[in-house]
Every structure is written in C-alpha cells, then in structure tokens.
Design an enzyme around this catalytic site. Structure first.
Site, PDB file in Angstrom:
ATOM      1  N   HIS A  16      37.387  33.486 -47.272  1.00 41.88           N
ATOM      2  CA  HIS A  16      38.074  33.825 -48.519  1.00 41.88           C
ATOM      3  C   HIS A  16      38.933  35.064 -48.315  1.00 41.88           C
ATOM      4  O   HIS A  16      38.499  36.050 -47.718  1.00 41.88           O
ATOM      5  CB  HIS A  16      37.064  34.082 -49.648  1.00 41.88           C
ATOM      6  CG  HIS A  16      37.718  34.464 -50.936  1.00 41.88           C
ATOM      7  ND1 HIS A  16      38.578  33.620 -51.613  1.00 41.88           N
ATOM      8  CD2 HIS A  16      37.660  35.615 -51.669  1.00 41.88           C
ATOM      9  CE1 HIS A  16      39.006  34.222 -52.700  1.00 41.88           C
ATOM     10  NE2 HIS A  16      38.475  35.436 -52.756  1.00 41.88           N
TER      11      HIS A  16
ATOM     12  N   CYS B  64      43.065  30.415 -52.157  1.00 41.47           N
ATOM     13  CA  CYS B  64      43.053  31.867 -51.937  1.00 41.47           C
ATOM     14  C   CYS B  64      44.053  32.349 -50.901  1.00 41.47           C
ATOM     15  O   CYS B  64      44.681  33.398 -51.076  1.00 41.47           O
ATOM     16  CB  CYS B  64      41.640  32.339 -51.574  1.00 41.47           C
ATOM     17  SG  CYS B  64      41.063  31.852 -49.924  1.00 41.47           S
TER      18      CYS B  64
ATOM     19  N   ASP C 108      41.890  40.221 -56.502  1.00 45.95           N
ATOM     20  CA  ASP C 108      41.643  38.856 -56.028  1.00 45.95           C
ATOM     21  C   ASP C 108      42.132  37.888 -57.096  1.00 45.95           C
ATOM     22  O   ASP C 108      41.530  37.767 -58.159  1.00 45.95           O
ATOM     23  CB  ASP C 108      40.150  38.656 -55.766  1.00 45.95           C
ATOM     24  CG  ASP C 108      39.830  37.281 -55.193  1.00 45.95           C
ATOM     25  OD1 ASP C 108      40.755  36.456 -55.044  1.00 45.95           O
ATOM     26  OD2 ASP C 108      38.654  37.021 -54.893  1.00 45.95           O
TER      27      ASP C 108
END
Length: 280
Positions: free
Chosen positions: A107, A69, A122
């Site tokens: 995250h 991420c 995302d």
C-alpha cells in the site's frame, strides 16, 4: 497527457489559491477522495496499471476514471510537490484481512512535512481511506464519517487503526523508510498479477462525497454508509454500469481508458460465478 496542476485542481473542485499550509493540504485531501473514485476495473480487465505520472494523470484526470492506491497517492503527491509541499513516499503492510503472517508492503501513502508538524496523507485506501491527513505522532486521533482513526507507535513502526462498532480495527502498519518508484512498481505488479490478490477476484469501488455519506461497492453490493447503512444488490450488470458512472463519478467513455457495457458484463460473469462458489 502531461500533468498540469491546473487540470488536477479543476478535477477535484479546488478553486482557491493553493498554498503550502495545512488548510490547503486538508482541503486537497478531502476534495480528492470526494471527486476521484477508488476502483480496480483495469485489474479485472487485464489492463496493465502504468505508474508514471503522465499515464496516471491521463487516466484519473483527463479520462475521468478512478484507480487504486499506487495511482491515487502518486497523483496526490505530484500535486503536493508542484504546489511546494515537502513529501516523502512511504509503504504499508495491509492488516484489514487479519493475515496469519506479516504481509508485504503493498500500500502506498505519503508523509507531508510542514513547519508546525508532520502529517500522514492517504487518498487511496478505498472505503476506509482517511478523510483528512493525520498527525504523525503516537496517539494521534481523527474523527471521521468512517469512525475514529488512531495512530499508535510500535517501536520503529506506526499502526493505523479505525474504531467502528466499539472496537479498534488495525488497517495497516508502516515505517518511515523512503520508497522509490521501483518499490511501487514491484508491489503494483504483485497486487495486479498475484493469482490470490483480491483485486483480481472482486470489483471494488468507493467514493467519499462532500457533506454526505460515503459509497462503497463490492461486486454488485452497493452500500450507502448512512446511519444505519443502506445496502442494495444491484439487479444486473447494466444497473452496475450506470451506478459506476452516476453514483461513483467514474467516466467510462474515454477512447483509451473507457469500459464498455459488454466488457464489464464479461468480467462480472466471472466475478459473480466466483462469489457464488465461495458462498456454497
């Protein structure tokens, strides 16, 4: 190699004019997760995950690798900013593993503001990552190949859920506090070096090809998420090495960011031994 928007767009197969509108945002998001794999090979290999823009660009674009991420959403956000989108960096607490206590913010995701609405994007949540941006509002839903995503507001936070098998599973929760590079540096270091981090004990990969089923990998278990899902245990590390390249679109031949068959086999010997011990 320094970031260039032209090379990023070529990497994800975006071949039309990039404008500051939702159509562009949606297409960039979908094409990014279809072209650049989620993977944690460098953590298993003991390599440091560098988070400056040029290092991420060199690894994910020039070298043809994937990442997790902090790399994916940094690259995606840089591209959005270059095009002219207004963005804000955010961080989330991951709830997929149903932790007993509230976990830290580990995250990275991004908020994108357009004239007509504000969106959450995302591209770095592995096999469960959003297919396209989700409106930042209570009750927003988005159907996808993974299932039905839903965003719920809980006081000053938002909770992202995914409906699979007739129930909603919490994925992560986040607020709108702006995150700075130092916040991601600290979280990245924790995820990569904390002894109990699952990134240190399992090989993970995911790709969401256009117009077909998504692919996920946990150690040597490869799953094609068709209906019904089709799972296979890859027979050996050579087969795994070939799958990473051919199925997950991960280049492994770069002089700096490449991975040899031998180095992968050594890592997987440890990973599979741990998996065997856990199953006993």
């Amino acid at each position: 190699m320094a970031f260039t928007l032209e090379h990023y767009l070529a990497r994800i197969g975006f071949n039309r004019e990039a404008r500051v509108d939702f159509s562009t945002l949606q297409s960039l998001h979908r094409r990014h997760i279809a072209a650049i794999a989620f993977e944690n090979l460098d953590v298993l290999l003991g390599r440091e995950i560098l988070l400056d823009d040029d290092s991420i660009f060199e690894k994910l674009v020039t070298a043809g690798r994937g990442g997790y991420c902090f790399e994916h959403n940094a690259l995606f956000t840089r591209a959005l900013n270059e095009i002219g989108f207004e963005t804000q960096n955010l961080a989330a607490r991951v709830l997929v593993a149903k932790p007993d206590e509230m976990p830290p913010r580990t995250h990275r995701l991004v908020m994108v503001k357009l004239e007509e609405a504000t969106w959450i994007a995302d591209v770095g949540f592995g096999g469960l990552t959003l297919s396209v941006p989700l409106p930042l509002k209570d009750g927003a839903e988005q159907a996808s190949a993974q299932g039905l995503y839903r965003l719920e507001k809980k006081q000053n936070e938002f909770l992202l859920l995914l409906r699979q098998h007739d129930h909603f599973q919490p994925l992560y929760r986040f607020d709108l506090e702006k995150q700075y590079p130092a916040d991601y540096l600290m979280a990245n270091h924790f995820i990569a070096h904390w002894p109990d981090s699952h990134f240190r004990h399992h090989l993970l990969a995911a790709l969401h090809p256009l117009d077909t089923y998504r692919l996920t990998l946990v150690n040597r278990r490869e799953t094609a998420h068709e209906k019904p899902p089709r799972q296979q245990e890859l027979k050996d590390n050579d087969t795994l090495y070939d799958s990473l390249q051919q199925r997950f679109n991960i280049r492994l031949d770069h002089p700096r960011h490449g991975v040899t068959r031998d180095s992968l086999s050594k890592v997987m010997e440890k990973v599979m031994a741990e998996e065997g011990a856990e199953s006993k």
